[in-house]
Design an enzyme around this catalytic site. Structure first.
Site, PDB file in Angstrom:
ATOM      1  N   ASP A  82       0.722  -1.223   0.142  1.00 23.57           N
ATOM      2  CA  ASP A  82       0.172  -0.133   0.020  1.00 23.57           C
ATOM      3  C   ASP A  82       0.816   1.110  -0.131  1.00 23.57           C
ATOM      4  O   ASP A  82       1.751   1.409   0.983  1.00 23.57           O
ATOM      5  CB  ASP A  82      -0.809   0.232   1.300  1.00 23.57           C
ATOM      6  CG  ASP A  82      -1.909   0.953   1.124  1.00 23.57           C
ATOM      7  OD1 ASP A  82      -2.436   1.269   0.062  1.00 23.57           O
ATOM      8  OD2 ASP A  82      -2.433   1.371   2.132  1.00 23.57           O
ATOM      9  N   HIS A  83       0.522   2.093  -0.909  1.00 21.61           N
ATOM     10  CA  HIS A  83       1.507   3.504  -1.145  1.00 21.61           C
ATOM     11  C   HIS A  83       2.847   3.096  -1.272  1.00 21.61           C
ATOM     12  O   HIS A  83       3.774   3.556  -0.495  1.00 21.61           O
ATOM     13  CB  HIS A  83       1.269   4.106   0.059  1.00 21.61           C
ATOM     14  CG  HIS A  83      -0.325   4.741   0.377  1.00 21.61           C
ATOM     15  ND1 HIS A  83      -0.554   5.855  -0.696  1.00 21.61           N
ATOM     16  CD2 HIS A  83      -1.454   4.382   0.739  1.00 21.61           C
ATOM     17  CE1 HIS A  83      -2.161   6.013  -0.454  1.00 21.61           C
ATOM     18  NE2 HIS A  83      -2.432   5.190   0.204  1.00 21.61           N
ATOM     19  N   ASP A 104       2.198   4.991  -5.420  1.00 22.46           N
ATOM     20  CA  ASP A 104       1.671   6.424  -5.189  1.00 22.46           C
ATOM     21  C   ASP A 104       2.552   7.320  -5.772  1.00 22.46           C
ATOM     22  O   ASP A 104       3.495   7.674  -5.085  1.00 22.46           O
ATOM     23  CB  ASP A 104       1.479   6.317  -3.771  1.00 22.46           C
ATOM     24  CG  ASP A 104       0.869   7.786  -3.191  1.00 22.46           C
ATOM     25  OD1 ASP A 104       0.799   8.664  -4.119  1.00 22.46           O
ATOM     26  OD2 ASP A 104       0.420   7.943  -2.050  1.00 22.46           O
ATOM     27  N   GLU A 134      -2.240   5.946  -7.879  1.00 23.29           N
ATOM     28  CA  GLU A 134      -2.837   6.942  -7.203  1.00 23.29           C
ATOM     29  C   GLU A 134      -2.492   8.311  -7.704  1.00 23.29           C
ATOM     30  O   GLU A 134      -1.341   8.550  -8.080  1.00 23.29           O
ATOM     31  CB  GLU A 134      -2.510   7.042  -5.793  1.00 23.29           C
ATOM     32  CG  GLU A 134      -3.255   8.204  -4.987  1.00 23.29           C
ATOM     33  CD  GLU A 134      -3.289   7.799  -3.312  1.00 23.29           C
ATOM     34  OE1 GLU A 134      -3.306   8.955  -2.651  1.00 23.29           O
ATOM     35  OE2 GLU A 134      -3.502   6.885  -3.132  1.00 23.29           O
TER      36      GLU A 134
END
Length: 139
Positions: A82-83, A104, A134
């Site tokens: 995540d990210h 991201d 993102e």
């Protein structure tokens, strides 16, 4: 059940109208608890290694932990970065057994973000890994 990609758990959820929990992990204890809860409810789960988790545990260790839990679970388990903020971080996650990466690039100019996301998506898909990107900022 074996480890699953994000696409493998989200496509059925989309078609059948249900949600899949994406849970940010901080350590072994909560990873185990999340998988146990998913098994108790007989639902898939997305284990997410966010930036806070990665401050304390290297990606290769997290990948091994996620995969161990998934290989012994009776429900699908996604190992999700995540990210990820760099191409190298995403590459390391893929090489460490993650089945899903989120790049991201929201802190970079839009065109650079698009170009970097496309390159990471190509790398991820070549390895059979789901990828998302993102754009912008969610407060």
């Amino acid at each position: 059940m074996t480890i699953a990609t994000l696409s493998e758990v989200l496509q059925p959820a989309l078609k059948q109208g249900y949600a899949v929990a994406g849970l940010v992990t901080l350590g072994w204890e909560d990873m185990r608890a999340y998988v146990a809860a998913a098994e108790a409810e007989n639902v898939p789960v997305i284990l997410q290694a966010g930036p806070s988790c990665r401050e304390h545990t290297p990606l290769p260790v997290l990948g091994a932990m996620f995969r161990h839990l998934a290989e012994n679970a009776c429900v699908p388990v996604v190992a999700h970065l995540d990210h990820g903020y760099t191409t190298e971080e995403c590459r390391t996650a893929i090489d460490s057994g993650f089945t899903s990466v989120m790049f991201d690039g929201s802190r970079t100019p839009l065109q650079q973000n698009i170009d970097d996301t496309a390159a990471i998506a190509e790398m991820a898909h070549a390895a059979g890994v789901s990828c998302e990107g993102e754009i912008g900022f969610v407060g």
